[in-house]
Each structure stands twice: as structure tokens, then as C-alpha cells.
Motif scaffolding. Structure first.
Motif, PDB file in Angstrom:
ATOM      1  N   ALA A 147       0.860  -1.182   0.000  1.00  0.00           N
ATOM      2  CA  ALA A 147       0.000   0.000   0.000  1.00  0.00           C
ATOM      3  C   ALA A 147       0.894   1.229   0.000  1.00  0.00           C
ATOM      4  CB  ALA A 147      -0.922   0.006   1.211  1.00  0.00           C
ATOM      5  N   VAL A 148       0.428   2.272  -0.666  1.00  0.00           N
ATOM      6  CA  VAL A 148       1.143   3.546  -0.697  1.00  0.00           C
ATOM      7  C   VAL A 148       0.176   4.659  -0.322  1.00  0.00           C
ATOM      8  CG1 VAL A 148       2.797   2.758  -2.450  1.00  0.00           C
ATOM      9  CG2 VAL A 148       0.739   3.967  -3.172  1.00  0.00           C
ATOM     10  N   ARG A 149       0.717   5.756   0.186  1.00  0.00           N
ATOM     11  CA  ARG A 149      -0.081   6.935   0.522  1.00  0.00           C
ATOM     12  C   ARG A 149       0.466   8.107  -0.287  1.00  0.00           C
ATOM     13  NH1 ARG A 149       0.563   6.758   5.592  1.00  0.00           N
ATOM     14  NH2 ARG A 149       2.257   8.255   5.783  1.00  0.00           N
ATOM     15  N   ASP A 150      -0.439   8.810  -0.981  1.00  0.00           N
ATOM     16  CA  ASP A 150       0.011   9.933  -1.798  1.00  0.00           C
ATOM     17  C   ASP A 150       0.066  11.215  -0.958  1.00  0.00           C
ATOM     18  OD1 ASP A 150      -2.586  11.056  -1.712  1.00  0.00           O
ATOM     19  OD2 ASP A 150      -3.060  10.504  -3.783  1.00  0.00           O
ATOM     20  N   LEU A 151       0.448  12.289  -1.590  1.00  0.00           N
ATOM     21  CA  LEU A 151       0.625  13.557  -0.887  1.00  0.00           C
ATOM     22  C   LEU A 151      -0.677  14.149  -0.373  1.00  0.00           C
ATOM     23  CD1 LEU A 151       3.295  15.211  -3.217  1.00  0.00           C
ATOM     24  CD2 LEU A 151       3.662  13.996  -1.045  1.00  0.00           C
ATOM     25  N   ASP A 152      -1.804  13.692  -0.905  1.00  0.00           N
ATOM     26  CA  ASP A 152      -3.119  14.142  -0.436  1.00  0.00           C
ATOM     27  C   ASP A 152      -3.694  13.237   0.643  1.00  0.00           C
ATOM     28  OD1 ASP A 152      -3.199  16.341  -2.194  1.00  0.00           O
ATOM     29  OD2 ASP A 152      -3.963  15.070  -3.819  1.00  0.00           O
ATOM     30  N   GLY A 153      -2.957  12.200   1.041  1.00  0.00           N
ATOM     31  CA  GLY A 153      -3.427  11.275   2.071  1.00  0.00           C
ATOM     32  C   GLY A 153      -4.247  10.112   1.549  1.00  0.00           C
ATOM     33  N   ARG A 154      -4.429  10.027   0.229  1.00  0.00           N
ATOM     34  CA  ARG A 154      -5.168   8.898  -0.346  1.00  0.00           C
ATOM     35  C   ARG A 154      -4.282   7.663  -0.352  1.00  0.00           C
ATOM     36  NH1 ARG A 154      -6.845  11.847  -5.847  1.00  0.00           N
ATOM     37  NH2 ARG A 154      -4.599  12.162  -5.675  1.00  0.00           N
ATOM     38  N   THR A 155      -4.893   6.500  -0.140  1.00  0.00           N
ATOM     39  CA  THR A 155      -4.136   5.252  -0.120  1.00  0.00           C
ATOM     40  C   THR A 155      -4.532   4.365  -1.292  1.00  0.00           C
ATOM     41  OG1 THR A 155      -5.744   4.243   1.379  1.00  0.00           O
ATOM     42  CG2 THR A 155      -3.799   5.257   2.379  1.00  0.00           C
ATOM     43  N   GLY A 191       2.711  12.686  -6.006  1.00  0.00           N
ATOM     44  CA  GLY A 191       3.858  12.159  -5.277  1.00  0.00           C
ATOM     45  C   GLY A 191       3.409  11.212  -4.201  1.00  0.00           C
ATOM     46  N   LEU A 192       4.359  10.623  -3.507  1.00  0.00           N
ATOM     47  CA  LEU A 192       4.074   9.698  -2.408  1.00  0.00           C
ATOM     48  C   LEU A 192       4.729  10.199  -1.144  1.00  0.00           C
ATOM     49  CD1 LEU A 192       4.693   6.240  -4.147  1.00  0.00           C
ATOM     50  CD2 LEU A 192       2.504   7.386  -3.737  1.00  0.00           C
ATOM     51  N   GLU A 193       4.116   9.866  -0.005  1.00  0.00           N
ATOM     52  CA  GLU A 193       4.756  10.219   1.266  1.00  0.00           C
ATOM     53  C   GLU A 193       5.162   8.998   2.066  1.00  0.00           C
ATOM     54  OE1 GLU A 193       0.926  11.177   4.113  1.00  0.00           O
ATOM     55  OE2 GLU A 193       1.886  12.843   3.093  1.00  0.00           O
ATOM     56  N   ALA A 194       4.595   7.807   1.787  1.00  0.00           N
ATOM     57  CA  ALA A 194       4.975   6.596   2.509  1.00  0.00           C
ATOM     58  C   ALA A 194       4.452   5.373   1.771  1.00  0.00           C
ATOM     59  CB  ALA A 194       4.430   6.619   3.935  1.00  0.00           C
ATOM     60  N   ALA A 195       5.033   4.221   2.125  1.00  0.00           N
ATOM     61  CA  ALA A 195       4.605   2.955   1.531  1.00  0.00           C
ATOM     62  C   ALA A 195       4.842   1.840   2.536  1.00  0.00           C
ATOM     63  CB  ALA A 195       5.382   2.684   0.249  1.00  0.00           C
ATOM     64  N   LEU A 230       8.089   8.167  -8.367  1.00  0.00           N
ATOM     65  CA  LEU A 230       6.944   9.041  -8.075  1.00  0.00           C
ATOM     66  C   LEU A 230       7.178   9.898  -6.842  1.00  0.00           C
ATOM     67  CD1 LEU A 230       4.095  10.002  -8.748  1.00  0.00           C
ATOM     68  CD2 LEU A 230       3.199   8.053  -7.452  1.00  0.00           C
ATOM     69  N   GLY A 231       7.826   9.331  -5.825  1.00  0.00           N
ATOM     70  CA  GLY A 231       7.954  10.026  -4.557  1.00  0.00           C
ATOM     71  C   GLY A 231       9.260  10.746  -4.318  1.00  0.00           C
ATOM     72  N   GLY A 232      10.295  10.392  -5.076  1.00  0.00           N
ATOM     73  CA  GLY A 232      11.601  10.994  -4.855  1.00  0.00           C
ATOM     74  C   GLY A 232      12.390  10.258  -3.782  1.00  0.00           C
ATOM     75  N   ALA A 233      13.467  10.859  -3.369  1.00  0.00           N
ATOM     76  CA  ALA A 233      14.335  10.263  -2.353  1.00  0.00           C
ATOM     77  C   ALA A 233      13.754  10.459  -0.961  1.00  0.00           C
ATOM     78  CB  ALA A 233      15.723  10.893  -2.426  1.00  0.00           C
ATOM     79  N   GLY A 234      14.037   9.505  -0.083  1.00  0.00           N
ATOM     80  CA  GLY A 234      13.663   9.630   1.321  1.00  0.00           C
ATOM     81  C   GLY A 234      12.281   9.128   1.678  1.00  0.00           C
ATOM     82  N   THR A 247      14.216   2.853   2.637  1.00  0.00           N
ATOM     83  CA  THR A 247      14.048   4.251   2.242  1.00  0.00           C
ATOM     84  C   THR A 247      14.492   4.402   0.796  1.00  0.00           C
ATOM     85  OG1 THR A 247      14.608   4.889   4.496  1.00  0.00           O
ATOM     86  CG2 THR A 247      14.638   6.625   2.857  1.00  0.00           C
ATOM     87  N   THR A 248      13.706   5.153   0.037  1.00  0.00           N
ATOM     88  CA  THR A 248      14.090   5.377  -1.359  1.00  0.00           C
ATOM     89  C   THR A 248      15.260   6.338  -1.420  1.00  0.00           C
ATOM     90  OG1 THR A 248      12.548   7.208  -1.641  1.00  0.00           O
ATOM     91  CG2 THR A 248      11.772   4.998  -2.236  1.00  0.00           C
TER      92      THR A 248
END
Length: 121
Positions: A37-45, A75-79, A99-103, A120-121
Motif C-alpha cells: 500500500a502507498v499513501r500519496d501527498l493528499d493522504g489517499r491510499t 507524489g508519495l509520502e509513505a509505503a 513518483l515520490g523521490g528520495a527519502g 528508504t528510497t
């Protein structure tokens, strides 16, 4: 991109624990090799499982990321990924980083959904 072991109490964010629950439930429901599962920058999963068809093989983490992209995520904030493996495949971390970049933190869970590592990416 790196992978480290963590203790089961180190996932303090309830939203990250939610990602583990979504990943575990998808894997349990389908019997797939992995759930993610991933969470995007808007909080959607977005949750997905490994697809292993004769003509199509997609990892759970890559598919969850693709679902976010196809829904317009910026973008992504977590997975999180629930797996029997000891680490996240570097190719999957690269997809998340695309999609999310580094970190971006990627919590690794065992088959019961308990966190056993962090990448961590």
C-alpha cells in the motif's frame, strides 16, 4: 536506497500502520506473494497485491504505485509492503522513488502485518 531492520514498535504513525493493515489484508485475501500500500501527498491510499499471470508479472509495490499514478497522484509520502522476503526489491524502491523521490519510507511487514524492517528510497 537502503533497508534496515527495525523493532515492531518503531512504526508510531497510525497512518503508516494503516498501510501495513491494507497490505496485509490484500495479501491474505488473495494468497499473493506480497501485498503493498502507498499513501500519496493528499493522504489517499492505494493497495495492491503481486500479480503473477503467465503473461503479466507485477510486484505489489509497483502496482500500488501505478494505481496512484493512474489516479493523478503528484507524489508519495509513505509505503508499506507485507512479504516473506527479508528486504524490498531494489527495483520496487526505484518505482516508489520515481513518483515520490528520495527519502520515502517503506515499512516492511511480515505475513502477520507486524513491521520487521524499514527501507528508504
Amino acid at each position: 536506497m537502503s533497508t534496515d531492520n527495525i523493532g515492531s514498535t518503531d512504526v508510531a504513525d497510525p497512518e503508516d500502520r494503516k498501510l501495513l493493515v491494507l497490505a496485509r489484508s490484500g495479501r491474505a485475501r488473495t494468497g499473493a506473494a506480497e501485498g503493498a500500500a502507498v499513501r500519496d501527498l493528499d493522504g489517499r491510499t492505494y493497495a495492491a497485491v503481486t500479480v503473477a499471470l503467465p503473461s503479466l508479472q507485477v510486484s505489489a509495490l509497483a502496482l500500488a504505485t501505478a494505481m496512484a499514478v493512474s489516479s493523478g497522484a503528484a507524489g508519495l509520502e509513505a509505503a508499506a509492503v507485507v512479504t516473506g522476503a527479508d528486504a524490498v526489491d531494489p527495483a520496487d524502491l526505484a518505482v516508489v522513488a520515481d513518483l515520490g523521490g528520495a527519502g520515502i519510507p517503506v515499512v516492511i511487514g511480515d505475513s502477520s502485518g507486524q513491521p520487521v524492517g524499514m527501507a528508504t528510497t
